[in-house]
Design a protein around this motif. Sequence first.
Motif, PDB file in Angstrom:
ATOM      1  N   PHE A   1      28.782   5.528 -12.723  1.00 21.43           N
ATOM      2  CA  PHE A   1      28.626   4.175 -13.251  1.00 21.43           C
ATOM      3  C   PHE A   1      29.300   3.172 -12.306  1.00 21.43           C
ATOM      4  O   PHE A   1      30.304   3.492 -11.673  1.00 21.43           O
ATOM      5  CB  PHE A   1      29.273   4.055 -14.639  1.00 21.43           C
ATOM      6  N   ASP A   2      28.771   1.953 -12.248  1.00 18.09           N
ATOM      7  CA  ASP A   2      29.403   0.892 -11.462  1.00 18.09           C
ATOM      8  C   ASP A   2      30.732   0.483 -12.088  1.00 18.09           C
ATOM      9  O   ASP A   2      31.692   0.196 -11.394  1.00 18.09           O
ATOM     10  CB  ASP A   2      28.487  -0.334 -11.371  1.00 18.09           C
ATOM     11  N   ASP A   3      30.756   0.452 -13.411  1.00 18.30           N
ATOM     12  CA  ASP A   3      31.934   0.018 -14.168  1.00 18.30           C
ATOM     13  C   ASP A   3      32.818   1.221 -14.485  1.00 18.30           C
ATOM     14  O   ASP A   3      32.400   2.145 -15.180  1.00 18.30           O
ATOM     15  CB  ASP A   3      31.460  -0.661 -15.454  1.00 18.30           C
ATOM     16  N   ILE A   4      34.055   1.208 -13.986  1.00 22.26           N
ATOM     17  CA  ILE A   4      34.971   2.331 -14.194  1.00 22.26           C
ATOM     18  C   ILE A   4      35.258   2.559 -15.681  1.00 22.26           C
ATOM     19  O   ILE A   4      35.495   3.693 -16.112  1.00 22.26           O
ATOM     20  CB  ILE A   4      36.284   2.152 -13.374  1.00 22.26           C
ATOM     21  N   GLU A   5      35.196   1.512 -16.473  1.00 22.52           N
ATOM     22  CA  GLU A   5      35.412   1.670 -17.918  1.00 22.52           C
ATOM     23  C   GLU A   5      34.308   2.536 -18.540  1.00 22.52           C
ATOM     24  O   GLU A   5      34.571   3.342 -19.430  1.00 22.52           O
ATOM     25  CB  GLU A   5      35.501   0.316 -18.619  1.00 22.52           C
ATOM     26  N   LYS A   6      33.076   2.371 -18.080  1.00 18.41           N
ATOM     27  CA  LYS A   6      31.978   3.222 -18.565  1.00 18.41           C
ATOM     28  C   LYS A   6      32.207   4.667 -18.153  1.00 18.41           C
ATOM     29  O   LYS A   6      31.925   5.590 -18.912  1.00 18.41           O
ATOM     30  CB  LYS A   6      30.633   2.722 -18.033  1.00 18.41           C
ATOM     31  N   THR A   7      32.700   4.867 -16.945  1.00 20.16           N
ATOM     32  CA  THR A   7      33.016   6.219 -16.481  1.00 20.16           C
ATOM     33  C   THR A   7      34.049   6.862 -17.394  1.00 20.16           C
ATOM     34  O   THR A   7      33.867   7.990 -17.853  1.00 20.16           O
ATOM     35  CB  THR A   7      33.562   6.182 -15.028  1.00 20.16           C
ATOM     36  N   MET A   8      35.124   6.148 -17.657  1.00 16.91           N
ATOM     37  CA  MET A   8      36.206   6.688 -18.487  1.00 16.91           C
ATOM     38  C   MET A   8      35.696   7.007 -19.893  1.00 16.91           C
ATOM     39  O   MET A   8      35.981   8.073 -20.441  1.00 16.91           O
ATOM     40  CB  MET A   8      37.379   5.701 -18.549  1.00 16.91           C
ATOM     41  N   GLU A   9      34.942   6.090 -20.458  1.00 21.88           N
ATOM     42  CA  GLU A   9      34.392   6.300 -21.801  1.00 21.88           C
ATOM     43  C   GLU A   9      33.463   7.507 -21.822  1.00 21.88           C
ATOM     44  O   GLU A   9      33.539   8.355 -22.721  1.00 21.88           O
ATOM     45  CB  GLU A   9      33.653   5.042 -22.253  1.00 21.88           C
ATOM     46  N   HIS A  10      32.591   7.608 -20.838  1.00 20.40           N
ATOM     47  CA  HIS A  10      31.652   8.729 -20.759  1.00 20.40           C
ATOM     48  C   HIS A  10      32.406  10.070 -20.721  1.00 20.40           C
ATOM     49  O   HIS A  10      32.053  11.011 -21.435  1.00 20.40           O
ATOM     50  CB  HIS A  10      30.770   8.575 -19.519  1.00 20.40           C
ATOM     51  N   CYS A  11      33.421  10.151 -19.904  1.00 20.44           N
ATOM     52  CA  CYS A  11      34.187  11.395 -19.762  1.00 20.44           C
ATOM     53  C   CYS A  11      34.913  11.764 -21.057  1.00 20.44           C
ATOM     54  O   CYS A  11      34.946  12.932 -21.452  1.00 20.44           O
ATOM     55  CB  CYS A  11      35.195  11.272 -18.624  1.00 20.44           C
ATOM     56  N   GLN A  12      35.480  10.767 -21.718  1.00 23.07           N
ATOM     57  CA  GLN A  12      36.228  11.033 -22.944  1.00 23.07           C
ATOM     58  C   GLN A  12      35.310  11.342 -24.122  1.00 23.07           C
ATOM     59  O   GLN A  12      35.536  12.305 -24.858  1.00 23.07           O
ATOM     60  CB  GLN A  12      37.142   9.840 -23.259  1.00 23.07           C
ATOM     61  N   VAL A  13      34.261  10.564 -24.296  1.00 25.83           N
ATOM     62  CA  VAL A  13      33.368  10.741 -25.440  1.00 25.83           C
ATOM     63  C   VAL A  13      32.544  12.022 -25.321  1.00 25.83           C
ATOM     64  O   VAL A  13      32.414  12.784 -26.281  1.00 25.83           O
ATOM     65  CB  VAL A  13      32.443   9.508 -25.610  1.00 25.83           C
ATOM     66  N   ASN A  14      31.984  12.279 -24.137  1.00 29.01           N
ATOM     67  CA  ASN A  14      31.077  13.413 -23.981  1.00 29.01           C
ATOM     68  C   ASN A  14      31.760  14.738 -23.658  1.00 29.01           C
ATOM     69  O   ASN A  14      31.197  15.794 -23.938  1.00 29.01           O
ATOM     70  CB  ASN A  14      30.031  13.091 -22.912  1.00 29.01           C
ATOM     71  N   TYR A  15      32.936  14.682 -23.041  1.00 25.68           N
ATOM     72  CA  TYR A  15      33.579  15.923 -22.602  1.00 25.68           C
ATOM     73  C   TYR A  15      35.033  16.048 -23.047  1.00 25.68           C
ATOM     74  O   TYR A  15      35.695  17.032 -22.715  1.00 25.68           O
ATOM     75  CB  TYR A  15      33.486  16.053 -21.071  1.00 25.68           C
ATOM     76  N   GLY A  16      35.537  15.071 -23.778  1.00 26.45           N
ATOM     77  CA  GLY A  16      36.906  15.145 -24.279  1.00 26.45           C
ATOM     78  C   GLY A  16      37.960  15.136 -23.192  1.00 26.45           C
ATOM     79  O   GLY A  16      39.062  15.661 -23.373  1.00 26.45           O
ATOM     80  N   VAL A  17      37.637  14.542 -22.045  1.00 25.80           N
ATOM     81  CA  VAL A  17      38.560  14.566 -20.911  1.00 25.80           C
ATOM     82  C   VAL A  17      39.870  13.868 -21.263  1.00 25.80           C
ATOM     83  O   VAL A  17      39.879  12.707 -21.669  1.00 25.80           O
ATOM     84  CB  VAL A  17      37.908  13.916 -19.666  1.00 25.80           C
ATOM     85  N   SER A  18      40.957  14.605 -21.111  1.00 22.69           N
ATOM     86  CA  SER A  18      42.282  14.024 -21.335  1.00 22.69           C
ATOM     87  C   SER A  18      43.178  14.185 -20.106  1.00 22.69           C
ATOM     88  O   SER A  18      44.325  13.756 -20.131  1.00 22.69           O
ATOM     89  CB  SER A  18      42.936  14.642 -22.567  1.00 22.69           C
ATOM     90  N   PHE A  19      42.664  14.811 -19.046  1.00 24.05           N
ATOM     91  CA  PHE A  19      43.451  14.901 -17.812  1.00 24.05           C
ATOM     92  C   PHE A  19      43.299  13.582 -17.047  1.00 24.05           C
ATOM     93  O   PHE A  19      42.372  12.812 -17.303  1.00 24.05           O
ATOM     94  CB  PHE A  19      43.033  16.112 -16.968  1.00 24.05           C
TER      95      PHE A  19
END
Length: 157
Positions: A71-89
């Motif tokens: 994504f161009d927007d880093i906030e979308k990247t962060m949201e995508h990782c957390q919502v879809n994969y539960g990324v907490s690292f």
Amino acid sequence: MTVYEYTVQKPNREKVSLESYKGKPMLIVNTASKCGLTPQFEGLQKLHQDYGDQGLQILGFPCDQFNNQEFDDIEKTMEHCQVNYGVSFPMFAKVKVNGAETHPLFDYLKKQQKGLLSKEIKWNFTKFLIDKEGNVVKRYAPTTSPESIEEDIKALL
């Protein structure tokens, strides 16, 4: 020289010295949100959950150099990782891993562990394993699953 000499940026642009991870093994990965390998986030998150309390640090660096799969927007990247994969690292600001604007950390990593045919990173989800002293001990191809490197990680803990 070790990875501790480098500073990276969080998505909010706050600078972080990798020295803050001193004494802990790290797995540094260039990631992408819209790649066929993106489901590897699940395996990375599992490694984080299984070995984070023993010191393992997984550090994700979004990269948009391979077919614009971030994504161009880093906030979308962060949201995508957390919502879809539960990324907490920890995830960091977008970086370039090849070319004239390569982030200095990735330039160093590539010099320490070359790929199969060259030092250049060929695709998303190239992984670099770092020992507790900050030395790059191994490089893994993008298609190498996080689960398949678990034994190498355990050997460093």
